[in-house]
Scaffold this motif. Structure first.
Motif, PDB file in Angstrom:
ATOM      1  N   THR A  10       0.784  -1.128  -0.031  1.00 18.36           N
ATOM      2  CA  THR A  10       0.080   0.010  -0.002  1.00 18.36           C
ATOM      3  C   THR A  10       0.757   1.492   0.062  1.00 18.36           C
ATOM      4  O   THR A  10       1.657   1.368   0.879  1.00 18.36           O
ATOM      5  CB  THR A  10      -0.766   0.122   1.190  1.00 18.36           C
ATOM      6  OG1 THR A  10      -1.867  -1.232   1.141  1.00 18.36           O
ATOM      7  CG2 THR A  10      -1.765   1.071   1.238  1.00 18.36           C
ATOM      8  N   GLU A  11       0.651   2.286  -1.191  1.00 17.21           N
ATOM      9  CA  GLU A  11       1.341   3.263  -1.169  1.00 17.21           C
ATOM     10  C   GLU A  11       0.720   4.545  -0.396  1.00 17.21           C
ATOM     11  O   GLU A  11      -0.332   4.719  -0.291  1.00 17.21           O
ATOM     12  CB  GLU A  11       1.481   3.877  -2.561  1.00 17.21           C
ATOM     13  CG  GLU A  11       2.259   2.699  -3.402  1.00 17.21           C
ATOM     14  CD  GLU A  11       2.475   3.169  -4.785  1.00 17.21           C
ATOM     15  OE1 GLU A  11       1.775   4.379  -4.980  1.00 17.21           O
ATOM     16  OE2 GLU A  11       3.039   2.664  -5.597  1.00 17.21           O
ATOM     17  N   LEU A  12       1.499   5.094   0.326  1.00 18.49           N
ATOM     18  CA  LEU A  12       1.086   6.619   1.125  1.00 18.49           C
ATOM     19  C   LEU A  12       0.987   7.636  -0.013  1.00 18.49           C
ATOM     20  O   LEU A  12       1.429   7.675  -0.741  1.00 18.49           O
ATOM     21  CB  LEU A  12       1.943   6.935   1.955  1.00 18.49           C
ATOM     22  CG  LEU A  12       2.548   5.938   3.222  1.00 18.49           C
ATOM     23  CD1 LEU A  12       3.349   6.691   4.242  1.00 18.49           C
ATOM     24  CD2 LEU A  12       1.064   5.579   4.168  1.00 18.49           C
ATOM     25  N   LYS A  13      -0.498   8.028  -0.081  1.00 19.26           N
ATOM     26  CA  LYS A  13      -0.856   8.882  -0.994  1.00 19.26           C
ATOM     27  C   LYS A  13      -0.967  10.374  -0.388  1.00 19.26           C
ATOM     28  O   LYS A  13      -1.686  10.523   0.845  1.00 19.26           O
ATOM     29  CB  LYS A  13      -2.336   8.492  -1.802  1.00 19.26           C
ATOM     30  CG  LYS A  13      -2.249   7.201  -2.502  1.00 19.26           C
ATOM     31  CD  LYS A  13      -3.463   6.691  -2.617  1.00 19.26           C
ATOM     32  CE  LYS A  13      -3.396   5.096  -3.059  1.00 19.26           C
ATOM     33  NZ  LYS A  13      -2.943   4.038  -2.449  1.00 19.26           N
ATOM     34  N   GLY A  37      -4.379   3.963   1.684  1.00 20.96           N
ATOM     35  CA  GLY A  37      -3.151   5.035   2.135  1.00 20.96           C
ATOM     36  C   GLY A  37      -3.242   6.466   1.855  1.00 20.96           C
ATOM     37  O   GLY A  37      -2.634   7.432   1.442  1.00 20.96           O
ATOM     38  N   GLN A  39      -5.211  10.232   2.661  1.00 21.39           N
ATOM     39  CA  GLN A  39      -5.081  11.009   3.930  1.00 21.39           C
ATOM     40  C   GLN A  39      -6.694  11.436   3.944  1.00 21.39           C
ATOM     41  O   GLN A  39      -7.512  11.802   3.104  1.00 21.39           O
ATOM     42  CB  GLN A  39      -4.582  12.476   3.636  1.00 21.39           C
ATOM     43  CG  GLN A  39      -2.862  12.158   3.385  1.00 21.39           C
ATOM     44  CD  GLN A  39      -2.271  13.563   3.247  1.00 21.39           C
ATOM     45  OE1 GLN A  39      -2.262  14.236   4.408  1.00 21.39           O
ATOM     46  NE2 GLN A  39      -1.479  13.721   2.329  1.00 21.39           N
ATOM     47  N   LEU A  74      -0.415  -1.458   5.419  1.00 17.13           N
ATOM     48  CA  LEU A  74      -0.003  -0.449   6.458  1.00 17.13           C
ATOM     49  C   LEU A  74      -0.535  -1.254   7.709  1.00 17.13           C
ATOM     50  O   LEU A  74      -1.359  -1.751   7.943  1.00 17.13           O
ATOM     51  CB  LEU A  74      -0.820   0.946   6.303  1.00 17.13           C
ATOM     52  CG  LEU A  74      -0.569   1.529   4.870  1.00 17.13           C
ATOM     53  CD1 LEU A  74      -1.463   2.949   4.738  1.00 17.13           C
ATOM     54  CD2 LEU A  74       0.853   1.797   4.854  1.00 17.13           C
ATOM     55  N   GLU A  78      -0.231   3.376  11.641  1.00 23.56           N
ATOM     56  CA  GLU A  78      -0.239   4.238  10.355  1.00 23.56           C
ATOM     57  C   GLU A  78      -1.413   4.322   9.480  1.00 23.56           C
ATOM     58  O   GLU A  78      -1.625   5.466   9.105  1.00 23.56           O
ATOM     59  CB  GLU A  78       0.584   3.280   9.431  1.00 23.56           C
ATOM     60  CG  GLU A  78       1.294   4.014   8.140  1.00 23.56           C
ATOM     61  CD  GLU A  78       2.607   3.286   7.675  1.00 23.56           C
ATOM     62  OE1 GLU A  78       3.595   4.267   7.073  1.00 23.56           O
ATOM     63  OE2 GLU A  78       2.721   2.178   7.638  1.00 23.56           O
ATOM     64  N   GLN A  79      -2.397   3.329   9.718  1.00 31.11           N
ATOM     65  CA  GLN A  79      -3.637   3.544   9.183  1.00 31.11           C
ATOM     66  C   GLN A  79      -4.462   4.922   9.829  1.00 31.11           C
ATOM     67  O   GLN A  79      -5.000   5.414   9.503  1.00 31.11           O
ATOM     68  CB  GLN A  79      -4.408   2.094   9.100  1.00 31.11           C
ATOM     69  CG  GLN A  79      -3.960   1.282   8.046  1.00 31.11           C
ATOM     70  CD  GLN A  79      -4.921   0.263   7.698  1.00 31.11           C
ATOM     71  OE1 GLN A  79      -6.147   0.299   7.724  1.00 31.11           O
ATOM     72  NE2 GLN A  79      -4.325  -1.070   7.359  1.00 31.11           N
ATOM     73  N   ARG A  82      -3.537   8.196   9.309  1.00 27.13           N
ATOM     74  CA  ARG A  82      -3.875   8.882   8.060  1.00 27.13           C
ATOM     75  C   ARG A  82      -5.407   9.689   8.376  1.00 27.13           C
ATOM     76  O   ARG A  82      -5.730  10.292   7.331  1.00 27.13           O
ATOM     77  CB  ARG A  82      -4.111   7.921   6.962  1.00 27.13           C
ATOM     78  CG  ARG A  82      -2.930   6.929   6.639  1.00 27.13           C
ATOM     79  CD  ARG A  82      -1.789   7.744   6.314  1.00 27.13           C
ATOM     80  NE  ARG A  82      -2.066   8.243   5.051  1.00 27.13           N
ATOM     81  CZ  ARG A  82      -1.169   9.109   4.164  1.00 27.13           C
ATOM     82  NH1 ARG A  82       0.163   9.472   4.965  1.00 27.13           N
ATOM     83  NH2 ARG A  82      -1.221   9.542   3.023  1.00 27.13           N
TER      84      ARG A  82
END
Length: 327
Positions: A10-13, A37, A39, A74, A78-79, A82
Protein backbone atom coordinates in the motif's frame (compact mmCIF):
# COMPACT_ATOMS: atom_id res chain seq x y z
CA UNK A 1 -2.72 -3.21 -1.26
CA UNK A 2 -2.59 -6.59 0.42
CA UNK A 3 -4.43 -9.12 2.51
CA UNK A 4 -7.98 -8.51 1.26
CA UNK A 5 -7.08 -6.12 -1.56
CA UNK A 6 -4.00 -7.49 -3.35
CA UNK A 7 -0.41 -8.54 -2.80
CA UNK A 8 0.96 -5.08 -3.61
CA UNK A 9 2.37 -2.79 -0.96
CA UNK A 10 0.00 0.00 0.00
CA UNK A 11 1.43 3.35 -1.05
CA UNK A 12 1.01 6.47 1.07
CA UNK A 13 -0.87 9.00 -1.04
CA UNK A 14 -0.91 12.77 -0.89
CA UNK A 15 -4.53 12.96 -2.08
CA UNK A 16 -7.04 14.14 0.49
CA UNK A 17 -10.43 12.56 1.11
CA UNK A 18 -13.08 14.56 2.99
CA UNK A 19 -15.75 12.75 4.99
CA UNK A 20 -18.73 14.70 6.30
CA UNK A 21 -20.42 12.90 9.19
CA UNK A 22 -18.62 10.63 11.65
CA UNK A 23 -21.27 8.05 12.47
CA UNK A 24 -21.04 4.35 11.67
CA UNK A 25 -21.01 4.91 7.91
CA UNK A 26 -18.60 7.85 7.97
CA UNK A 27 -16.23 6.04 10.30
CA UNK A 28 -16.26 2.97 8.10
CA UNK A 29 -15.50 5.07 5.01
CA UNK A 30 -12.61 6.67 6.89
CA UNK A 31 -11.13 3.24 7.64
CA UNK A 32 -11.51 2.19 4.00
CA UNK A 33 -9.73 5.21 2.53
CA UNK A 34 -7.01 5.15 5.20
CA UNK A 35 -6.34 1.46 4.58
CA UNK A 36 -5.59 2.35 0.95
CA UNK A 37 -3.13 5.05 1.99
CA UNK A 38 -5.23 8.20 1.48
CA UNK A 39 -5.21 11.18 3.82
CA UNK A 40 -8.64 11.47 5.43
CA UNK A 41 -10.22 14.58 6.96
CA UNK A 42 -13.23 13.73 9.14
CA UNK A 43 -15.80 16.37 10.06
CA UNK A 44 -18.98 16.31 12.11
CA UNK A 45 -21.26 19.10 13.24
CA UNK A 46 -20.78 17.68 16.75
CA UNK A 47 -16.98 17.81 17.34
CA UNK A 48 -17.02 15.38 20.29
CA UNK A 49 -18.49 12.73 18.00
CA UNK A 50 -15.35 12.84 15.84
CA UNK A 51 -13.17 12.25 18.90
CA UNK A 52 -15.27 9.26 19.96
CA UNK A 53 -15.24 7.88 16.43
CA UNK A 54 -11.45 8.11 16.18
CA UNK A 55 -11.11 6.23 19.46
CA UNK A 56 -13.52 3.54 18.25
CA UNK A 57 -11.69 3.20 14.92
CA UNK A 58 -8.37 2.59 16.67
CA UNK A 59 -9.97 -0.17 18.73
CA UNK A 60 -11.47 -1.74 15.59
CA UNK A 61 -8.17 -1.61 13.74
CA UNK A 62 -6.42 -3.36 16.62
CA UNK A 63 -9.11 -6.04 16.58
CA UNK A 64 -8.70 -6.57 12.85
CA UNK A 65 -4.94 -6.74 13.25
CA UNK A 66 -5.20 -9.43 15.92
CA UNK A 67 -7.31 -11.50 13.54
CA UNK A 68 -4.98 -10.92 10.59
CA UNK A 69 -7.79 -9.09 8.78
CA UNK A 70 -6.41 -5.60 8.21
CA UNK A 71 -6.91 -4.31 4.70
CA UNK A 72 -3.77 -3.16 2.96
CA UNK A 73 -0.20 -3.50 4.19
CA UNK A 74 -0.13 -0.47 6.49
CA UNK A 75 -0.03 -1.16 10.21
CA UNK A 76 -2.65 -0.10 12.73
CA UNK A 77 -0.99 3.12 13.84
CA UNK A 78 -0.11 4.05 10.28
CA UNK A 79 -3.69 3.59 9.07
CA UNK A 80 -5.17 5.38 12.07
CA UNK A 81 -2.65 8.20 11.63
CA UNK A 82 -3.98 8.84 8.12
CA UNK A 83 -7.28 10.02 9.64
CA UNK A 84 -7.56 13.39 11.33
CA UNK A 85 -10.54 15.19 12.76
CA UNK A 86 -11.30 18.76 11.73
CA UNK A 87 -13.75 21.21 13.28
CA UNK A 88 -14.61 23.27 10.20
CA UNK A 89 -16.49 21.97 7.15
CA UNK A 90 -14.64 24.32 4.81
CA UNK A 91 -11.27 23.12 6.09
CA UNK A 92 -12.41 19.54 5.65
CA UNK A 93 -13.49 19.97 2.01
CA UNK A 94 -10.88 22.41 0.69
CA UNK A 95 -8.23 20.60 -1.33
CA UNK A 96 -10.03 17.25 -1.30
CA UNK A 97 -10.23 15.18 -4.48
CA UNK A 98 -13.27 13.33 -3.11
CA UNK A 99 -15.99 14.28 -0.61
CA UNK A 100 -18.06 11.51 0.96
CA UNK A 101 -21.21 12.89 2.59
CA UNK A 102 -22.50 10.68 5.41
CA UNK A 103 -25.11 12.75 7.26
CA UNK A 104 -28.55 11.37 8.29
CA UNK A 105 -30.93 10.10 5.59
CA UNK A 106 -33.00 13.27 5.46
CA UNK A 107 -33.32 15.15 2.17
CA UNK A 108 -33.40 18.62 3.72
CA UNK A 109 -30.34 17.96 5.89
CA UNK A 110 -28.39 16.46 3.01
CA UNK A 111 -29.29 19.30 0.66
CA UNK A 112 -28.17 21.88 3.23
CA UNK A 113 -24.86 20.12 3.83
CA UNK A 114 -24.21 19.53 0.13
CA UNK A 115 -24.86 23.23 -0.61
CA UNK A 116 -22.18 24.12 1.96
CA UNK A 117 -19.81 21.50 0.54
CA UNK A 118 -20.40 22.90 -2.97
CA UNK A 119 -19.07 26.29 -1.91
CA UNK A 120 -15.65 24.86 -1.06
CA UNK A 121 -15.21 22.39 -3.94
CA UNK A 122 -12.77 22.81 -6.79
CA UNK A 123 -13.80 22.15 -10.38
CA UNK A 124 -12.48 18.57 -10.24
CA UNK A 125 -13.69 17.55 -6.77
CA UNK A 126 -16.02 14.56 -6.85
CA UNK A 127 -18.88 14.79 -4.34
CA UNK A 128 -20.55 11.55 -3.31
CA UNK A 129 -23.53 11.01 -1.03
CA UNK A 130 -23.84 7.82 1.01
CA UNK A 131 -27.62 8.04 0.66
CA UNK A 132 -29.39 4.68 0.66
CA UNK A 133 -32.62 5.84 -1.00
CA UNK A 134 -32.67 9.53 -1.94
CA UNK A 135 -32.36 10.13 -5.67
CA UNK A 136 -29.17 11.95 -6.72
CA UNK A 137 -31.24 14.31 -8.91
CA UNK A 138 -33.19 15.47 -5.84
CA UNK A 139 -30.00 16.04 -3.86
CA UNK A 140 -27.91 17.84 -6.48
CA UNK A 141 -30.20 19.78 -8.82
CA UNK A 142 -29.23 23.16 -7.29
CA UNK A 143 -25.48 22.55 -6.93
CA UNK A 144 -22.97 24.58 -8.96
CA UNK A 145 -20.80 21.53 -9.52
CA UNK A 146 -23.64 19.07 -10.03
CA UNK A 147 -21.82 17.35 -12.89
CA UNK A 148 -19.34 16.11 -10.27
CA UNK A 149 -22.05 14.64 -8.03
CA UNK A 150 -23.30 11.07 -7.64
CA UNK A 151 -24.63 8.76 -4.97
CA UNK A 152 -22.12 6.20 -3.72
CA UNK A 153 -24.22 3.90 -1.57
CA UNK A 154 -22.24 1.34 0.42
CA UNK A 155 -23.45 -1.95 1.80
CA UNK A 156 -23.65 -1.52 5.57
CA UNK A 157 -21.11 -1.88 7.15
CA UNK A 158 -18.97 -0.49 4.30
CA UNK A 159 -15.56 -1.60 5.59
CA UNK A 160 -16.67 -5.23 5.77
CA UNK A 161 -18.97 -5.43 2.74
CA UNK A 162 -17.38 -4.70 -0.61
CA UNK A 163 -20.40 -3.91 -2.80
CA UNK A 164 -20.98 -0.21 -3.41
CA UNK A 165 -23.61 1.30 -5.72
CA UNK A 166 -22.67 4.18 -8.01
CA UNK A 167 -25.83 6.07 -8.97
CA UNK A 168 -25.69 9.04 -11.38
CA UNK A 169 -28.03 11.97 -11.61
CA UNK A 170 -29.15 12.83 -15.17
CA UNK A 171 -26.43 15.50 -15.31
CA UNK A 172 -23.57 13.53 -13.72
CA UNK A 173 -20.61 13.72 -16.10
CA UNK A 174 -19.30 10.42 -17.56
CA UNK A 175 -15.81 11.23 -16.29
CA UNK A 176 -17.24 11.56 -12.77
CA UNK A 177 -18.56 8.01 -12.98
CA UNK A 178 -15.21 6.79 -14.31
CA UNK A 179 -13.32 8.46 -11.46
CA UNK A 180 -15.73 6.93 -8.97
CA UNK A 181 -15.31 3.43 -10.37
CA UNK A 182 -11.53 3.76 -10.37
CA UNK A 183 -11.37 5.05 -6.80
CA UNK A 184 -13.71 2.42 -5.42
CA UNK A 185 -11.60 -0.32 -7.03
CA UNK A 186 -8.45 1.32 -5.67
CA UNK A 187 -9.72 1.05 -2.08
CA UNK A 188 -10.77 -2.58 -2.58
CA UNK A 189 -14.51 -2.16 -3.10
CA UNK A 190 -16.67 -3.75 -5.81
CA UNK A 191 -18.57 -0.97 -7.63
CA UNK A 192 -22.02 -1.67 -9.04
CA UNK A 193 -22.63 1.04 -11.63
CA UNK A 194 -26.21 1.97 -12.43
CA UNK A 195 -26.93 3.47 -15.83
CA UNK A 196 -29.69 5.73 -14.47
CA UNK A 197 -31.21 6.49 -11.09
CA UNK A 198 -34.14 4.45 -9.76
CA UNK A 199 -35.92 4.61 -6.36
CA UNK A 200 -34.15 2.39 -3.84
CA UNK A 201 -31.27 1.80 -6.28
CA UNK A 202 -30.47 -1.92 -6.66
CA UNK A 203 -29.44 -3.44 -3.34
CA UNK A 204 -32.41 -2.06 -1.43
CA UNK A 205 -34.89 -3.03 -4.15
CA UNK A 206 -33.66 -6.62 -3.86
CA UNK A 207 -33.46 -6.47 -0.08
CA UNK A 208 -36.96 -5.04 0.26
CA UNK A 209 -38.39 -7.70 -2.06
CA UNK A 210 -36.90 -10.38 0.20
CA UNK A 211 -38.15 -8.56 3.30
CA UNK A 212 -41.68 -8.30 1.87
CA UNK A 213 -41.91 -12.04 1.15
CA UNK A 214 -40.30 -12.89 4.52
CA UNK A 215 -42.91 -10.79 6.28
CA UNK A 216 -45.75 -12.46 4.32
CA UNK A 217 -44.45 -15.95 5.16
CA UNK A 218 -44.47 -15.18 8.88
CA UNK A 219 -47.84 -13.40 8.72
CA UNK A 220 -49.38 -16.34 6.85
CA UNK A 221 -48.17 -18.77 9.48
CA UNK A 222 -45.94 -20.66 7.04
CA UNK A 223 -42.68 -20.04 8.86
CA UNK A 224 -41.23 -18.61 12.07
CA UNK A 225 -38.93 -15.57 12.04
CA UNK A 226 -36.07 -17.92 12.90
CA UNK A 227 -36.99 -20.11 9.94
CA UNK A 228 -36.87 -17.13 7.60
CA UNK A 229 -33.42 -16.18 8.88
CA UNK A 230 -32.15 -19.73 8.39
CA UNK A 231 -33.57 -19.93 4.86
CA UNK A 232 -31.36 -17.01 3.92
CA UNK A 233 -28.27 -17.50 6.10
CA UNK A 234 -27.96 -21.28 5.60
CA UNK A 235 -29.54 -21.42 2.14
CA UNK A 236 -29.77 -18.62 -0.40
CA UNK A 237 -27.26 -16.40 1.37
CA UNK A 238 -24.49 -18.98 1.21
CA UNK A 239 -25.12 -19.64 -2.44
CA UNK A 240 -25.39 -15.98 -3.38
CA UNK A 241 -22.19 -15.15 -1.49
CA UNK A 242 -20.34 -16.62 -4.46
CA UNK A 243 -22.83 -16.60 -7.35
CA UNK A 244 -25.64 -14.12 -7.97
CA UNK A 245 -29.16 -15.21 -8.99
CA UNK A 246 -28.50 -15.32 -12.74
CA UNK A 247 -25.25 -17.23 -12.40
CA UNK A 248 -26.86 -19.59 -9.90
CA UNK A 249 -29.63 -20.31 -12.40
CA UNK A 250 -27.04 -20.71 -15.16
CA UNK A 251 -25.18 -23.35 -13.11
CA UNK A 252 -28.35 -25.14 -11.95
CA UNK A 253 -29.28 -26.03 -15.53
CA UNK A 254 -27.48 -26.27 -18.84
CA UNK A 255 -27.16 -22.52 -19.00
CA UNK A 256 -29.63 -19.70 -18.28
CA UNK A 257 -31.69 -20.40 -21.40
CA UNK A 258 -32.15 -23.99 -20.28
CA UNK A 259 -33.13 -22.77 -16.81
CA UNK A 260 -35.87 -20.56 -18.25
CA UNK A 261 -37.21 -23.44 -20.35
CA UNK A 262 -37.23 -25.85 -17.42
CA UNK A 263 -38.44 -23.63 -14.62
CA UNK A 264 -39.91 -20.50 -16.23
CA UNK A 265 -43.56 -21.63 -15.93
CA UNK A 266 -43.09 -22.75 -12.32
CA UNK A 267 -41.39 -19.50 -11.34
CA UNK A 268 -44.10 -17.41 -12.95
CA UNK A 269 -46.84 -19.47 -11.25
CA UNK A 270 -45.26 -19.01 -7.82
CA UNK A 271 -44.62 -15.31 -8.41
CA UNK A 272 -48.32 -14.82 -9.14
CA UNK A 273 -49.08 -16.01 -5.61
CA UNK A 274 -47.08 -13.17 -4.08
CA UNK A 275 -49.19 -10.57 -2.33
CA UNK A 276 -49.00 -6.81 -2.66
CA UNK A 277 -46.50 -4.94 -0.46
CA UNK A 278 -47.79 -3.99 2.96
CA UNK A 279 -46.60 -1.69 5.71
CA UNK A 280 -44.71 -3.55 8.42
CA UNK A 281 -45.75 -2.80 11.98
CA UNK A 282 -48.27 -3.58 14.69
CA UNK A 283 -48.63 -6.90 16.47
CA UNK A 284 -46.72 -8.91 13.88
CA UNK A 285 -43.72 -6.58 14.01
CA UNK A 286 -43.80 -6.82 17.82
CA UNK A 287 -43.84 -10.63 17.55
CA UNK A 288 -40.83 -10.65 15.20
CA UNK A 289 -39.05 -8.17 17.49
CA UNK A 290 -39.65 -10.48 20.44
CA UNK A 291 -38.19 -13.44 18.58
CA UNK A 292 -35.13 -11.45 17.54
CA UNK A 293 -34.59 -10.16 21.09
CA UNK A 294 -34.45 -13.74 22.33
CA UNK A 295 -31.43 -14.25 20.09
CA UNK A 296 -29.87 -10.81 20.51
CA UNK A 297 -31.08 -8.71 23.48
CA UNK A 298 -31.19 -4.99 22.78
CA UNK A 299 -28.39 -4.33 25.25
CA UNK A 300 -26.19 -6.76 23.28
CA UNK A 301 -26.64 -5.17 19.86
CA UNK A 302 -23.22 -3.51 19.77
CA UNK A 303 -21.50 -6.78 20.72
CA UNK A 304 -23.48 -8.59 18.02
CA UNK A 305 -22.49 -5.93 15.47
CA UNK A 306 -18.81 -6.45 16.32
CA UNK A 307 -19.25 -10.19 15.90
CA UNK A 308 -20.95 -9.62 12.54
CA UNK A 309 -18.08 -7.39 11.43
CA UNK A 310 -15.47 -9.97 12.40
CA UNK A 311 -17.32 -12.68 10.46
CA UNK A 312 -17.74 -10.44 7.42
CA UNK A 313 -14.03 -9.56 7.49
CA UNK A 314 -13.10 -13.24 7.67
CA UNK A 315 -15.52 -14.06 4.84
CA UNK A 316 -14.04 -11.26 2.75
CA UNK A 317 -10.55 -12.68 3.22
CA UNK A 318 -11.77 -16.19 2.37
CA UNK A 319 -13.51 -14.97 -0.79
CA UNK A 320 -10.40 -13.06 -1.87
CA UNK A 321 -8.33 -16.22 -1.40
CA UNK A 322 -10.86 -18.36 -3.24
CA UNK A 323 -11.18 -15.88 -6.09
CA UNK A 324 -7.45 -16.23 -6.72
CA UNK A 325 -7.80 -19.99 -7.25
CA UNK A 326 -7.81 -20.96 -10.93
CA UNK A 327 -10.02 -23.93 -11.80
Amino acid sequence: MATQQSEQTTELKGDKIAIIGSGQIGGSWAMLFASAGYQVALYDVIPDRVTRTLEALLEKLHGLSRGGLLRGTLGVEEQWGRIRGVQDLGECVTGAIWVQECVPEDKDIKQQVLTQVDQHCSLDTTVASSSSSLLPSDLSRNLKHKGNFLVVHPTNPPFYSRAVELVPAPWTAPETMTRAQDLMKAIGQSPITLKTEIPGFVLNRMQFAIMAESYRLVKGGFLSPDGVNKALSAGLGRRYAFNGPFQTAHLNAEGFGSYCERYGDMIFRVQQSFGAPEQMGGALAEHIEGEMVKEVPLDSLEKARRTREAKLAALGKLKADLDSVKL
